[in-house]
Design a protein around this motif. Structure first.
Motif, PDB file in Angstrom:
ATOM      1  N   PHE A  89       0.843  -1.194   0.000  1.00  0.00           N
ATOM      2  CA  PHE A  89       0.000   0.000   0.000  1.00  0.00           C
ATOM      3  C   PHE A  89       0.877   1.243   0.000  1.00  0.00           C
ATOM      4  O   PHE A  89       1.915   1.269   0.659  1.00  0.00           O
ATOM      5  CB  PHE A  89      -0.914   0.029   1.229  1.00  0.00           C
ATOM      6  CG  PHE A  89      -1.955  -1.048   1.228  1.00  0.00           C
ATOM      7  CD1 PHE A  89      -3.146  -0.882   0.545  1.00  0.00           C
ATOM      8  CD2 PHE A  89      -1.736  -2.246   1.903  1.00  0.00           C
ATOM      9  CE1 PHE A  89      -4.111  -1.877   0.528  1.00  0.00           C
ATOM     10  CE2 PHE A  89      -2.693  -3.251   1.896  1.00  0.00           C
ATOM     11  CZ  PHE A  89      -3.879  -3.067   1.208  1.00  0.00           C
ATOM     12  N   SER A  90       0.445   2.268  -0.723  1.00  0.00           N
ATOM     13  CA  SER A  90       1.151   3.541  -0.658  1.00  0.00           C
ATOM     14  C   SER A  90       0.525   4.389   0.456  1.00  0.00           C
ATOM     15  O   SER A  90      -0.598   4.145   0.886  1.00  0.00           O
ATOM     16  CB  SER A  90       1.114   4.273  -2.002  1.00  0.00           C
ATOM     17  OG  SER A  90      -0.202   4.461  -2.426  1.00  0.00           O
ATOM     18  N   VAL A  91       1.256   5.378   0.911  1.00  0.00           N
ATOM     19  CA  VAL A  91       0.879   6.134   2.101  1.00  0.00           C
ATOM     20  C   VAL A  91      -0.363   6.996   1.888  1.00  0.00           C
ATOM     21  O   VAL A  91      -1.225   7.078   2.770  1.00  0.00           O
ATOM     22  CB  VAL A  91       2.080   6.979   2.584  1.00  0.00           C
ATOM     23  CG1 VAL A  91       1.663   7.984   3.644  1.00  0.00           C
ATOM     24  CG2 VAL A  91       3.178   6.074   3.114  1.00  0.00           C
ATOM     25  N   GLU A  92      -0.502   7.636   0.740  1.00  0.00           N
ATOM     26  CA  GLU A  92      -1.599   8.595   0.556  1.00  0.00           C
ATOM     27  C   GLU A  92      -2.997   7.997   0.770  1.00  0.00           C
ATOM     28  O   GLU A  92      -3.810   8.611   1.460  1.00  0.00           O
ATOM     29  CB  GLU A  92      -1.492   9.290  -0.799  1.00  0.00           C
ATOM     30  CG  GLU A  92      -0.358  10.291  -0.853  1.00  0.00           C
ATOM     31  CD  GLU A  92      -0.302  11.246   0.339  1.00  0.00           C
ATOM     32  OE1 GLU A  92      -1.342  11.822   0.724  1.00  0.00           O
ATOM     33  OE2 GLU A  92       0.793  11.413   0.900  1.00  0.00           O
ATOM     34  N   PRO A  93      -3.314   6.817   0.214  1.00  0.00           N
ATOM     35  CA  PRO A  93      -4.641   6.262   0.505  1.00  0.00           C
ATOM     36  C   PRO A  93      -4.817   5.880   1.975  1.00  0.00           C
ATOM     37  O   PRO A  93      -5.940   5.861   2.484  1.00  0.00           O
ATOM     38  CB  PRO A  93      -4.742   5.016  -0.377  1.00  0.00           C
ATOM     39  CG  PRO A  93      -3.609   5.070  -1.310  1.00  0.00           C
ATOM     40  CD  PRO A  93      -2.609   6.026  -0.778  1.00  0.00           C
ATOM     41  N   LEU A  94      -3.729   5.603   2.666  1.00  0.00           N
ATOM     42  CA  LEU A  94      -3.810   5.283   4.090  1.00  0.00           C
ATOM     43  C   LEU A  94      -4.147   6.535   4.898  1.00  0.00           C
ATOM     44  O   LEU A  94      -4.854   6.459   5.904  1.00  0.00           O
ATOM     45  CB  LEU A  94      -2.503   4.661   4.576  1.00  0.00           C
ATOM     46  CG  LEU A  94      -2.046   3.403   3.835  1.00  0.00           C
ATOM     47  CD1 LEU A  94      -0.704   2.918   4.377  1.00  0.00           C
ATOM     48  CD2 LEU A  94      -3.099   2.311   3.898  1.00  0.00           C
ATOM     49  N   VAL A  95      -3.669   7.684   4.429  1.00  0.00           N
ATOM     50  CA  VAL A  95      -4.007   8.959   5.070  1.00  0.00           C
ATOM     51  C   VAL A  95      -5.452   9.330   4.741  1.00  0.00           C
ATOM     52  O   VAL A  95      -6.248   9.630   5.637  1.00  0.00           O
ATOM     53  CB  VAL A  95      -3.032  10.080   4.638  1.00  0.00           C
ATOM     54  CG1 VAL A  95      -3.500  11.440   5.159  1.00  0.00           C
ATOM     55  CG2 VAL A  95      -1.619   9.780   5.116  1.00  0.00           C
ATOM     56  N   SER A  96      -5.808   9.299   3.463  1.00  0.00           N
ATOM     57  CA  SER A  96      -7.176   9.688   3.087  1.00  0.00           C
ATOM     58  C   SER A  96      -8.205   8.702   3.628  1.00  0.00           C
ATOM     59  O   SER A  96      -9.357   9.072   3.867  1.00  0.00           O
ATOM     60  CB  SER A  96      -7.313   9.819   1.567  1.00  0.00           C
ATOM     61  OG  SER A  96      -7.142   8.580   0.931  1.00  0.00           O
ATOM     62  N   GLY A  97      -7.791   7.451   3.874  1.00  0.00           N
ATOM     63  CA  GLY A  97      -8.682   6.454   4.442  1.00  0.00           C
ATOM     64  C   GLY A  97      -8.768   6.503   5.954  1.00  0.00           C
ATOM     65  O   GLY A  97      -9.534   5.755   6.558  1.00  0.00           O
ATOM     66  N   LYS A 142      -9.838   9.246  25.250  1.00  0.00           N
ATOM     67  CA  LYS A 142      -9.987   7.874  25.720  1.00  0.00           C
ATOM     68  C   LYS A 142     -10.554   6.997  24.605  1.00  0.00           C
ATOM     69  O   LYS A 142     -10.134   5.877  24.406  1.00  0.00           O
ATOM     70  CB  LYS A 142     -10.910   7.835  26.942  1.00  0.00           C
ATOM     71  CG  LYS A 142     -11.028   6.442  27.536  1.00  0.00           C
ATOM     72  CD  LYS A 142     -12.013   6.411  28.690  1.00  0.00           C
ATOM     73  CE  LYS A 142     -11.275   6.633  29.977  1.00  0.00           C
ATOM     74  NZ  LYS A 142     -12.160   6.439  31.153  1.00  0.00           N
ATOM     75  N   TYR A 143     -11.543   7.517  23.870  1.00  0.00           N
ATOM     76  CA  TYR A 143     -12.155   6.798  22.751  1.00  0.00           C
ATOM     77  C   TYR A 143     -11.842   7.555  21.468  1.00  0.00           C
ATOM     78  O   TYR A 143     -11.984   8.780  21.421  1.00  0.00           O
ATOM     79  CB  TYR A 143     -13.669   6.688  22.932  1.00  0.00           C
ATOM     80  CG  TYR A 143     -14.040   5.902  24.160  1.00  0.00           C
ATOM     81  CD1 TYR A 143     -14.036   4.511  24.150  1.00  0.00           C
ATOM     82  CD2 TYR A 143     -14.358   6.550  25.347  1.00  0.00           C
ATOM     83  CE1 TYR A 143     -14.354   3.787  25.286  1.00  0.00           C
ATOM     84  CE2 TYR A 143     -14.675   5.838  26.490  1.00  0.00           C
ATOM     85  CZ  TYR A 143     -14.668   4.460  26.453  1.00  0.00           C
ATOM     86  OH  TYR A 143     -14.973   3.739  27.572  1.00  0.00           O
ATOM     87  N   LEU A 144     -11.430   6.834  20.446  1.00  0.00           N
ATOM     88  CA  LEU A 144     -11.097   7.437  19.160  1.00  0.00           C
ATOM     89  C   LEU A 144     -11.749   6.610  18.056  1.00  0.00           C
ATOM     90  O   LEU A 144     -11.603   5.385  18.029  1.00  0.00           O
ATOM     91  CB  LEU A 144      -9.579   7.460  18.962  1.00  0.00           C
ATOM     92  CG  LEU A 144      -9.059   8.057  17.667  1.00  0.00           C
ATOM     93  CD1 LEU A 144      -9.368   9.550  17.604  1.00  0.00           C
ATOM     94  CD2 LEU A 144      -7.555   7.820  17.558  1.00  0.00           C
ATOM     95  N   ASN A 145     -12.486   7.278  17.194  1.00  0.00           N
ATOM     96  CA  ASN A 145     -13.137   6.607  16.074  1.00  0.00           C
ATOM     97  C   ASN A 145     -12.549   7.095  14.764  1.00  0.00           C
ATOM     98  O   ASN A 145     -12.030   8.212  14.678  1.00  0.00           O
ATOM     99  CB  ASN A 145     -14.641   6.883  16.078  1.00  0.00           C
ATOM    100  CG  ASN A 145     -15.318   6.281  17.276  1.00  0.00           C
ATOM    101  OD1 ASN A 145     -15.090   5.135  17.625  1.00  0.00           O
ATOM    102  ND2 ASN A 145     -16.154   7.068  17.940  1.00  0.00           N
ATOM    103  N   SER A 146     -12.654   6.258  13.743  1.00  0.00           N
ATOM    104  CA  SER A 146     -12.244   6.672  12.406  1.00  0.00           C
ATOM    105  C   SER A 146     -13.056   7.892  11.987  1.00  0.00           C
ATOM    106  O   SER A 146     -14.217   8.041  12.358  1.00  0.00           O
ATOM    107  CB  SER A 146     -12.486   5.553  11.401  1.00  0.00           C
ATOM    108  OG  SER A 146     -11.608   4.479  11.620  1.00  0.00           O
ATOM    109  N   SER A 147     -12.433   8.720  11.205  1.00  0.00           N
ATOM    110  CA  SER A 147     -13.130   9.897  10.676  1.00  0.00           C
ATOM    111  C   SER A 147     -13.961   9.498   9.459  1.00  0.00           C
ATOM    112  O   SER A 147     -13.856   8.385   8.958  1.00  0.00           O
ATOM    113  CB  SER A 147     -12.098  10.964  10.297  1.00  0.00           C
ATOM    114  OG  SER A 147     -11.163  10.410   9.390  1.00  0.00           O
ATOM    115  N   ASP A 148     -14.772  10.419   8.995  1.00  0.00           N
ATOM    116  CA  ASP A 148     -15.506  10.199   7.750  1.00  0.00           C
ATOM    117  C   ASP A 148     -14.500  10.134   6.605  1.00  0.00           C
ATOM    118  O   ASP A 148     -13.578  10.964   6.529  1.00  0.00           O
ATOM    119  CB  ASP A 148     -16.498  11.334   7.492  1.00  0.00           C
ATOM    120  CG  ASP A 148     -17.744  11.240   8.354  1.00  0.00           C
ATOM    121  OD1 ASP A 148     -18.059  10.141   8.836  1.00  0.00           O
ATOM    122  OD2 ASP A 148     -18.416  12.272   8.528  1.00  0.00           O
TER     123      ASP A 148
END
Length: 176
Positions: A89-97, A142-148
């Protein structure tokens, strides 16, 4: 079409013509891989000991960990990134995802989820589209969710619905 093909056991090629996957397909594949990575960490080895201790302390059984594919994100700034980059995987889709974060004005990235028990969030098709994470150590949040993201709209997703919708349909009711 993919859902119906999966139900009928008909394989659908994952790549578009020309061998290029869409950004959505890449982000979904990265989330699936990340869920497996986090799950393997919590199941075995020294790295997952803190996560296993936390889950046991909360009365969560191994069966539940397996069924929900719970995992653990180590207290590392780059272990997930390194794992996914090694997997192609390249980094950019990991950031945008939403799997990696980047400080404003910087090019370097870091793992979004660190030192957390993680819960994969799935869409109705069972695809991992995000994570919820509970911090093990000290700190905030304490709790962290993925962003949109391109694959995750938090206002349209209900955790666990992929596993419970059959029972909801059968009984005609749900408690939220």
């Amino acid at each position: 079409a993919r859902l119906l093909a999966r139900r009928a056991g008909v394989p659908i090629p994952e790549q578009r013509s020309g061998g290029q996957r869409s950004e959505r397909e890449i982000i979904l594949a990265a989330h699936k891989d990340a869920a497996g990575y986090f799950h393997e960490i919590v199941k075995s080895g020294d790295e997952g000991a803190a996560g296993r201790r936390y889950l046991r302390g909360r009365g969560i059984t191994g069966e539940t960990v397996e069924r929900l594919q719970m995992g653990y994100a180590t207290d590392s700034w780059d272990s997930l990134r390194d794992h996914l980059v090694r997997r192609g995987f390249s980094v950019e889709p990991l950031v945008s995802g939403g799997l990696l974060s980047r400080k404003e004005g910087r090019s370097s990235t870091f793992d979004r989820f660190r030192d957390r028990v993680v819960f994969p969030i799935r869409n109705l098709s069972g695809e991992v589209i995000g994570f919820g994470g509970r911090l093990i150590g000290q700190g905030e949040p304490k709790y962290l969710n993925s962003s949109d993201t391109a694959i995750n709209n938090k206002r349209e997703t209900l955790y666990g619905l992929d596993l419970t919708r059959g029972a909801i349909r059968d009984t005609g009711e749900a408690i939220v």
